[in-house]
Design a protein around this motif. Structure first.
Motif, PDB file in Angstrom:
ATOM      1  N   THR A   1      69.490  14.872 110.091  1.00  0.00           N
ATOM      2  CA  THR A   1      68.701  15.285 111.254  1.00  0.00           C
ATOM      3  C   THR A   1      68.263  14.061 112.053  1.00  0.00           C
ATOM      4  N   PRO A   2      68.456  14.060 113.372  1.00  0.00           N
ATOM      5  CA  PRO A   2      67.962  12.943 114.183  1.00  0.00           C
ATOM      6  C   PRO A   2      66.458  12.753 113.959  1.00  0.00           C
ATOM      7  N   CYS A   3      66.033  11.501 113.877  1.00  0.00           N
ATOM      8  CA  CYS A   3      64.643  11.239 113.489  1.00  0.00           C
ATOM      9  C   CYS A   3      64.168   9.928 114.102  1.00  0.00           C
ATOM     10  N   CYS A   4      62.864   9.855 114.395  1.00  0.00           N
ATOM     11  CA  CYS A   4      62.274   8.579 114.783  1.00  0.00           C
ATOM     12  C   CYS A   4      60.962   8.392 114.027  1.00  0.00           C
TER      13      CYS A   4
ATOM     14  N   ILE B   1      60.000  13.858 113.915  1.00  0.00           N
ATOM     15  CA  ILE B   1      59.151  12.691 114.191  1.00  0.00           C
ATOM     16  C   ILE B   1      58.330  12.409 112.944  1.00  0.00           C
ATOM     17  N   VAL B   2      58.378  11.177 112.467  1.00  0.00           N
ATOM     18  CA  VAL B   2      57.585  10.740 111.313  1.00  0.00           C
ATOM     19  C   VAL B   2      56.565   9.731 111.816  1.00  0.00           C
ATOM     20  N   ILE B   3      55.284  10.003 111.585  1.00  0.00           N
ATOM     21  CA  ILE B   3      54.212   9.154 112.114  1.00  0.00           C
ATOM     22  C   ILE B   3      53.575   8.355 110.973  1.00  0.00           C
ATOM     23  N   GLY B   4      53.395   7.063 111.206  1.00  0.00           N
ATOM     24  CA  GLY B   4      52.709   6.250 110.198  1.00  0.00           C
ATOM     25  C   GLY B   4      53.044   4.781 110.338  1.00  0.00           C
ATOM     26  N   GLY B   5      52.295   3.945 109.629  1.00  0.00           N
ATOM     27  CA  GLY B   5      52.477   2.501 109.692  1.00  0.00           C
ATOM     28  C   GLY B   5      53.872   2.071 109.283  1.00  0.00           C
ATOM     29  N   TYR B   6      54.411   1.087 109.980  1.00  0.00           N
ATOM     30  CA  TYR B   6      55.740   0.584 109.640  1.00  0.00           C
ATOM     31  C   TYR B   6      55.744  -0.114 108.274  1.00  0.00           C
ATOM     32  N   ASN B   7      54.578  -0.594 107.839  1.00  0.00           N
ATOM     33  CA  ASN B   7      54.501  -1.231 106.528  1.00  0.00           C
ATOM     34  C   ASN B   7      54.084  -0.260 105.430  1.00  0.00           C
ATOM     35  N   SER B   8      54.080   1.034 105.744  1.00  0.00           N
ATOM     36  CA  SER B   8      53.731   2.059 104.755  1.00  0.00           C
ATOM     37  C   SER B   8      54.993   2.525 104.045  1.00  0.00           C
ATOM     38  N   GLY B   9      55.084   2.231 102.752  1.00  0.00           N
ATOM     39  CA  GLY B   9      56.267   2.603 101.983  1.00  0.00           C
ATOM     40  C   GLY B   9      56.517   4.090 101.955  1.00  0.00           C
ATOM     41  N   ASN B  10      55.466   4.886 101.772  1.00  0.00           N
ATOM     42  CA  ASN B  10      55.674   6.334 101.664  1.00  0.00           C
ATOM     43  C   ASN B  10      56.115   6.922 103.003  1.00  0.00           C
ATOM     44  N   THR B  11      55.649   6.331 104.127  1.00  0.00           N
ATOM     45  CA  THR B  11      56.074   6.805 105.445  1.00  0.00           C
ATOM     46  C   THR B  11      57.539   6.473 105.690  1.00  0.00           C
ATOM     47  N   ARG B  12      57.941   5.279 105.335  1.00  0.00           N
ATOM     48  CA  ARG B  12      59.344   4.895 105.504  1.00  0.00           C
ATOM     49  C   ARG B  12      60.262   5.803 104.679  1.00  0.00           C
ATOM     50  N   ARG B  13      59.791   6.193 103.506  1.00  0.00           N
ATOM     51  CA  ARG B  13      60.634   7.066 102.668  1.00  0.00           C
ATOM     52  C   ARG B  13      60.732   8.475 103.241  1.00  0.00           C
ATOM     53  N   LEU B  14      59.680   8.937 103.914  1.00  0.00           N
ATOM     54  CA  LEU B  14      59.773  10.234 104.590  1.00  0.00           C
ATOM     55  C   LEU B  14      60.870  10.197 105.650  1.00  0.00           C
ATOM     56  N   ALA B  15      60.906   9.114 106.430  1.00  0.00           N
ATOM     57  CA  ALA B  15      61.947   8.967 107.445  1.00  0.00           C
ATOM     58  C   ALA B  15      63.329   8.897 106.799  1.00  0.00           C
TER      59      ALA B  15
END
Length: 282
Positions: A237-240, A215-229
């Motif tokens: 690995t299955p991920c959301c 599970i990756v938590i963070g804003g959908y408009n956050s570039g660094n969060t999207r890259r973690l996913a």
């Protein structure tokens, strides 16, 4: 079920500094309007909290009234916008992340003698717009190795290769080595990817190999969060990616033996804890 939280999940140094500064300014403003030139960070829950405290987000410097206090976002702003602000009767409080500020100055210094900037990043991201404004002799922004391959480089020119501070370090290193090893090209490589970003991505990748679901938590408009996913997905690995616990399908998660949790650099701890509590409740 076992739940494993990444050690690096949550606020990075730059975000923490920016929000601490904004907190102090909110107190000092004593209810008077306080302006942010663009969102201070990319997290809607955090922005909602500050809006309730009287912080007003504006998109352009001319939207800041004369005599008002304006806070520069953690992502930084363009050199031209900063100049327009300083030419007016406004109070400027700079909350730019020190890593971003360092990258801006490095690009400015290394392109002052005719070099063209090659920047690995998201063209529409505010940090990228700020970075390229410091390039003295043109720039090319690319988001993938394929885009870089499609750009014709000249052996008669000098180039500077840099990256948005939250970009994928592994891919950047691959592209940097390839350009540096080309004997016909004159390329200077700048190390502008934040250490915290590199560590988060490395930890997310390693954790993804140990768990059944991420599970990756963070804003959908956050570039660094999207890259973690993205890093997790590349491990197979299955991920959301969710902003809040309300978006999780807990009944579906109950089937997994081991779940990993990480979060972007602009994700507050309270949102992480809410996800952890829900998982422990299973």
């Amino acid at each position: 079920m076992e739940v494993v939280l990444a050690e690096t999940a949550g606020f990075c140094m730059g975000v923490d500094l920016a929000l601490r500064r904004l907190d102090k300014l909110v107190i000092a403003a004593a209810g008077q309007p306080l302006y942010n030139l663009g969102p201070i960070i990319h997290n809607p829950q955090v922005l909602k909290k500050y809006a309730e405290q009287g912080v007003i987000i504006v998109d352009a410097p001319e939207d800041v009234p004369d005599g008002a206090c304006v806070v520069i976002r953690a992502h930084g702003i363009t050199r031209q916008v900063e100049a327009s602000l300083r030419a007016r009767n406004v109070v400027i409080k700079d909350a730019t992340c020190p890593r971003v500020k360092k990258a801006q100055l490095l690009i400015g210094r290394h392109t002052q003698d005719g070099q063209e900037l090659l920047l690995y990043g998201e063209e529409d991201h505010p940090e990228v717009k700020g970075l390229v404004s410091y390039a003295g002799n043109g720039h090319f922004v690319f988001g993938s190795e394929e885009e870089l391959d499609g750009y014709e480089l000249s052996k008669d020119k000098s180039y500077v290769l840099a990256a948005q501070t939250t970009q994928d370090r592994v891919l950047f290193d691959v592209m940097a080595k390839r350009l540096s090893d080309d004997p016909e090209l004159d390329v200077t490589v700048l190390e502008t990817i934040c250490d915290a970003t590199k560590l988060r991505q490395k930890e997310a990748s390693e954790l993804a190999d140990e768990v059944d679901f991420m599970i990756v938590i963070g804003g959908y408009n956050s570039g660094n969060t999207r890259r973690l996913a993205q890093v997790v997905a590349e491990r197979g690995t299955p991920c959301c990616h969710v902003e809040t616990v309300a978006e999780l399908s807990l009944s579906d998660l109950a089937q997994y033996r081991k779940i990993g949790v990480t979060a972007g650099a602009s994700t507050p701890r309270i949102l992480i804890d809410e996800v952890l509590d829900a998982l422990k409740g299973l």
